[in-house]
Write an enzyme that holds these catalytic residues in place. Structure first.
Site, PDB file in Angstrom:
ATOM      1  CD  GLU A  85       2.307  93.822  -9.787  1.00  0.00           C
ATOM      2  OE1 GLU A  85       3.245  93.904 -10.595  1.00  0.00           O
ATOM      3  OE2 GLU A  85       1.803  92.740  -9.472  1.00  0.00           O
TER       4      GLU A  85
ATOM      5  CB  CYS B  23      -8.042  93.832 -10.464  1.00  0.00           C
ATOM      6  SG  CYS B  23      -7.567  92.752  -9.125  1.00  0.00           S
TER       7      CYS B  23
ATOM      8  CB  CYS C 134      -1.269  89.985   1.544  1.00  0.00           C
ATOM      9  SG  CYS C 134      -2.795  89.436   2.353  1.00  0.00           S
TER      10      CYS C 134
ATOM     11  CB  CYS D 178      -3.270  82.279   0.798  1.00  0.00           C
ATOM     12  SG  CYS D 178      -4.509  83.153   1.780  1.00  0.00           S
TER      13      CYS D 178
ATOM     14  CB  CYS E 184      -1.777  83.892  -2.728  1.00  0.00           C
ATOM     15  SG  CYS E 184      -1.826  85.657  -3.117  1.00  0.00           S
TER      16      CYS E 184
ATOM     17  N   GLY F 204      -3.348  92.248  -1.235  1.00  0.00           N
ATOM     18  CA  GLY F 204      -3.782  92.596   0.106  1.00  0.00           C
ATOM     19  C   GLY F 204      -5.157  92.082   0.461  1.00  0.00           C
TER      20      GLY F 204
ATOM     21  CB  SER G 280     -12.158  89.289  -3.280  1.00  0.00           C
ATOM     22  OG  SER G 280     -11.702  87.981  -2.988  1.00  0.00           O
TER      23      SER G 280
ATOM     24  CG  HIS H  35      -9.386  79.225  -2.150  1.00  0.00           C
ATOM     25  ND1 HIS H  35      -9.907  79.519  -3.388  1.00  0.00           N
ATOM     26  CD2 HIS H  35      -8.825  80.385  -1.699  1.00  0.00           C
ATOM     27  CE1 HIS H  35      -9.659  80.789  -3.678  1.00  0.00           C
ATOM     28  NE2 HIS H  35      -9.021  81.338  -2.679  1.00  0.00           N
TER      29      HIS H  35
ATOM     30  CG  ASN I 279      -3.645  82.206 -12.819  1.00  0.00           C
ATOM     31  OD1 ASN I 279      -3.740  81.736 -13.955  1.00  0.00           O
ATOM     32  ND2 ASN I 279      -4.599  82.919 -12.265  1.00  0.00           N
TER      33      ASN I 279
ATOM     34  CB  CYS J  30      -6.398  85.215  -9.717  1.00  0.00           C
ATOM     35  SG  CYS J  30      -7.964  85.858 -10.209  1.00  0.00           S
TER      36      CYS J  30
END
Ligand code: SAH
Ligand code: SF4
Length: 367
Positions: free
Chosen positions: A94, A107, A114, A118, A121, A170, A202, A226, A301, A344
């Site tokens: 995406e 983005c 990935c 995490c 995520c 990723g 990032s 985090h 989110n 995110c």
């Protein structure tokens, strides 16, 4: 057949030169193609009018200028736009455009899925993972420019797509070579010519690749921190077990080009009752000693099946205030594109089907 032709869009200067040389053409042809493809955004050889007619025809027999396919485009209530991009092996990733008033950031994804897991995520839940090629990374950017009609570069600025954030699906530093090639193409002054100051990469903290990224690319760095203690970060960002906080902070201190004018951004996802206490905020300030830092506080989110909740507004404001009092910029990010799962950590393609391509691997999902 068209899909047998070699795609020139996404090739580096060296690769473009090699294609031209293999055709027995002079090197200046590569320079001309570069201009048409990356400055003008042209995809049709017949409109590349500075090329001789004979060359246009010849190159068109063996080569093409192609964008990745788009399976779906969605535009959010807040104008955030998300493309589900499909590559030639049918795998998907995406790309998201986040418009501000008169500009905006695209983005970009660096991998299908990935390999890291995490726990907050959504991308980390996707089983099928492969690296994106440099062409697939550059292709995402090019198709967003197509979509906003932003070829060629306007002389007087005024473009919407002004920035890039490598914050899609990723971990970019686990696909460093392809990401570096792609960003060098994008930064090349005779093409797209986006300044390194407008690009932010990032990372979840792939310590050994950080120095190289700073030296070779010089882009802005954002670090997904985090958590301030290893026990918690080991769970939230499991790569911490390999590269713990102390090593990560050391690598940030040593990041080339970081200074007061160019600070490292620390991303901090706000998770209710997990990492949002005042004590956490104070410890965060302590960790930043010797680093030119700013923060991005990201409200968590939610996504289907997520284990966490977003911190309360009170907790987020209190957290931000402590950081502000410590002298740090710490805006609480307004989530964008939540209604189309473009915010995110909400990205996840349906590339779960059996891989058709040997490069695609199944990675174990963490229990
Ligand atoms: N893999 C890289 C870049 C992509 S993620 C990285 O982890 O840094 C972009 C940012 O979104 C990261 O800071 C990531 O931790 C954060 N993120 C992931 N899931 C999220 C969620 N559900 N809500 C808010 N932010 C999230
Ligand atoms: Fe991968 Fe980043 Fe998501 Fe972690 S937060 S699983 S590193 S995309």
């Amino acid at each position: 057949m068209s899909d047998q032709r070699i795609n020139l869009a996404g090739l580096s200067r060296a690769e473009m030169a090699a294609e031209v040389a293999a055709m027995g053409e002079k090197p200046f042809r590569a320079k001309q193609l570069w201009h048409w493809i990356y400055f003008q955004g042209e995809t049709d050889f017949s409109r590349m009018t500075t090329l001789s007619k004979a060359f246009r025809e010849r190159v068109g027999d063996t080569h093409e200028v192609r964008r990745p396919d788009v399976s779906e485009v969605q535009t959010s209530e807040d104008r955030t736009r998300k493309w589900l991009v499909r590559f030639s092996d049918n795998q998907e990733a995406e790309t998201v455009f986040i418009p501000e008033e008169d500009r905006g950031a695209v983005c970009i994804s660096s991998q299908v899925g990935c390999t890291l897991t995490c726990t907050f995520c959504r991308t980390g839940t996707q089983k099928l993972v492969r690296n994106l090629s440099a062409a697939e990374i550059v292709g995402q950017f090019m198709l967003t420019r197509d979509s906003y009609n932003e070829w060629p570069t306007p002389q007087n600025g005024g473009r919407m797509i002004s920035n890039i954030v490598m914050m899609g699906m990723g971990e970019p530093l686990l696909n460093y070579q392809n990401v570096a090639t792609a960003l060098k193409i994008i930064m090349d002054r005779e093409g797209i010519a986006l300044s390194k100051r407008r690009i932010t990469l990032s990372t979840s903290g792939i310590v050994p690749a950080m120095q190289r990224c700073g030296e070779e690319l010089g882009v802005n760095l954002a670090v997904s921190l985090h958590a301030v203690r290893d026990e918690l970060r080991d769970v939230l960002v499991p790569i911490n077990q390999k590269y713990p906080i102390k090593d990560l902070i050391e690598a940030c201190r040593a990041y080339p080009g970081a200074n007061n004018a160019r600070r490292i951004t620390f991303e901090y996802v706000m998770l209710k009752g997990i990492n949002d206490s005042p004590a956490d905020a104070h410890e965060l300030i302590r960790l930043m000693e010797g680093i030119s830092a700013k923060f991005n506080l990201i409200p968590f989110n939610a996504w289907p099946g997520a284990l966490y909740e977003c911190s309360s507004n009170t907790a987020m404001n209190r957290f931000a205030e402590i950081l502000n009092d410590g002298g740090f910029s710490a805006p609480i990010r307004t989530p964008r594109g939540r209604d189309i799962l473009a915010a995110c950590g909400q990205l996840k393609s349906a590339s779960m089907r059996a891989p058709r391509n040997a490069a695609a691997v199944e990675v174990p999902v963490q229990a």
